[in-house]
Design an enzyme around this catalytic site. Structure first.
Site, short mmCIF file in Angstrom:
data_model
loop_
_atom_site.label_atom_id
_atom_site.label_comp_id
_atom_site.label_asym_id
_atom_site.label_seq_id
_atom_site.Cartn_x
_atom_site.Cartn_y
_atom_site.Cartn_z
N ARG A 47 -11.25 -4.15 15.94
CA ARG A 47 -11.44 -4.50 17.54
C ARG A 47 -10.97 -5.64 18.03
NH1 ARG A 47 -13.53 -8.39 16.13
NH2 ARG A 47 -14.57 -8.74 18.15
N GLY A 48 -10.67 -5.90 19.07
CA GLY A 48 -10.16 -7.19 19.41
C GLY A 48 -8.59 -6.88 20.10
N ALA A 49 -8.66 -7.39 21.14
CA ALA A 49 -7.26 -6.91 21.75
C ALA A 49 -5.92 -7.13 21.03
CB ALA A 49 -7.04 -7.66 23.24
N ARG A 93 -8.26 2.58 23.66
CA ARG A 93 -9.04 1.48 24.31
C ARG A 93 -8.53 1.14 25.52
NH1 ARG A 93 -12.82 -1.45 21.15
NH2 ARG A 93 -13.73 -1.89 23.28
N GLN A 197 -21.52 -8.27 17.93
CA GLN A 197 -20.06 -8.77 17.43
C GLN A 197 -20.45 -10.34 17.16
OE1 GLN A 197 -19.83 -6.97 20.39
NE2 GLN A 197 -17.94 -5.76 20.33
N ASP A 238 -9.35 -9.56 27.00
CA ASP A 238 -8.60 -8.16 26.66
C ASP A 238 -7.52 -7.93 27.73
OD1 ASP A 238 -10.07 -6.40 24.42
OD2 ASP A 238 -11.61 -7.79 25.43
N ASN A 248 -13.15 -9.52 29.79
CA ASN A 248 -13.53 -9.92 28.63
C ASN A 248 -14.82 -9.04 28.07
OD1 ASN A 248 -13.09 -11.18 25.80
ND2 ASN A 248 -15.09 -12.49 26.30
N LYS A 249 -15.46 -9.02 26.87
CA LYS A 249 -16.69 -8.55 26.59
C LYS A 249 -17.75 -8.71 27.46
CE LYS A 249 -17.06 -6.32 23.72
NZ LYS A 249 -16.81 -4.86 23.62
#
Length: 350
Positions: A47-49, A93, A197, A238, A248-249
């Site tokens: 995970r993470g762009a 995603r 996270q 992201d 973002n998250k």
């Protein structure tokens, strides 16, 4: 000790660090099939762009390997053969624009190499994207660190570190560079529900690097900003829209509002590959995650049966709440449409 790499590629095989079980176990899962890579992205193994984009590029290389012994006359044949893998990866995603950026680079490689050795070309491209990301993160880190005053406490949300990228990190890259320069007294890491996270990954990464970190529940953000007075909120993204809004998250927008009230600055650290100049913030697609992520904890139900659940994975922070967007090409202060587009144009010319 430093945190291990999220993505490994050796002998044309992909291995992803299973981030769902960190920090309790460090396990890598091997992949030889592109649809399994798409599932790994969707299920949060990786995970993470930036890391999603890198994994997708390797997924396309694995897809090409499946057809290495089948005759392909031209690029059109390759496109048709690889379309199921590409579609699955693109659907994994939807908010992370780096995913589509990496797939588009693969598309160009298919057009360019056509009937020649596309398998080698896609493997080399994925390795190149991976190596570029590490270098880009280090540049972002150094630019961002130039904004951090001495003796700072900073606040970060989710995980935008080595685990979310090819290595080093975006938001945590800034923190790493500022700590190297002696400007970080401490980091507050929000826990980041529902996947935690911040608790599982960010606190572990920072501790591994010897950077002082305090883990905080998300509801304490306003209290801690008033009491601790961090100099910056530092987050990744992201997707960054043409008008400077940043996805973002989930929970980032909350932090930006709280920061505005307390006079704390907000920094978004992201490579230019995370920018989407074709849309504004309200048009950014927001992924809705499964309801079980909220209704259950460690497999046990914690919410009433049939309760309605909202589980957006991301939110969009308006540009007027962002003090600086930091990329590998420099700093966009007080971002707006004109500044973002000028930055992207200058970056394209470098």
């Amino acid at each position: 000790m430093t945190s291990p790499s999220a993505i490994k590629w050796s002998a044309n095989q992909l291995a992803l660090l299973d981030q769902r079980i960190l920090p309790n176990r460090i396990d890598y899962i091997s992949y030889s099939e592109p649809l399994a890579v798409a599932d790994a992205i969707r299920s949060m193994v990786v995970r993470g762009a930036p890391a999603i984009g890198i994994a997708a590029a390797y997924g396309m290389a694995l897809a090409a390997q499946q057809f290495a012994n089948k005759p392909m006359a031209n690029a059109a044949d390759w496109k048709q053969a690889l379309q199921p893998a590409r579609a699955a990866l693109a659907d994994s995603r939807p908010t992370a624009v780096n995913l589509f950026w990496a797939l588009e680079r693969c598309d160009r490689a298919i057009e360019e190499h056509g009937s020649r050795d596309l398998v080698t070309a896609l493997c080399q491209l994925a390795e190149q994207i991976h190596a570029e990301d590490i270098e880009i993160n280090q540049r972002i880190g150094d630019f961002g660190a130039s904004l951090i005053p001495a003796n700072s406490i900073v606040y970060t949300h989710c995980n935008a570190g080595a685990l979310a990228t090819g290595g080093y990190g975006t938001a945590l890259g800034v923190i790493r560079s500022a700590h190297r320069d002696g400007h970080i007294r401490g980091v507050i890491a929000g826990e980041t529900r529902p996947w935690l996270q911040g608790a599982r990954l960010t606190s572990w990464e920072l501790m591994s690097d010897g950077i002082p970190v305090t883990l905080a529940i998300e509801g304490a953000a306003a209290h801690l900003m008033r009491e601790q007075r961090p100099s910056w909120i530092i987050v990744g993204a992201d997707r960054v829209a043409a008008n400077g809004d940043a996805a973002n998250k989930i929970g980032t927008y909350n932090l930006a509002i709280i920061a505005k009230y307390h006079g704390v600055k907000v920094m978004v650290a992201a490579p230019t590959s995370t920018f989407d100049a074709t849309i504004d913030g309200p048009q950014i697609p927001i992924e809705q995650r499964p309801s079980e992520e909220i209704s259950h904890s460690f497999g046990q139900r914690i919410a009433p049966e049939n309760v309605a659940i909202a589980n957006p994975a991301f939110d969009v922070t308006p540009a007027d709440l962002i003090d600086a967007i930091v990329t590998e090409h420099g700093i966009i202060h007080q971002p707006d449409r004109a500044k973002v587009l000028a930055h992207l144009q200058a970056a394209a010319q470098q």
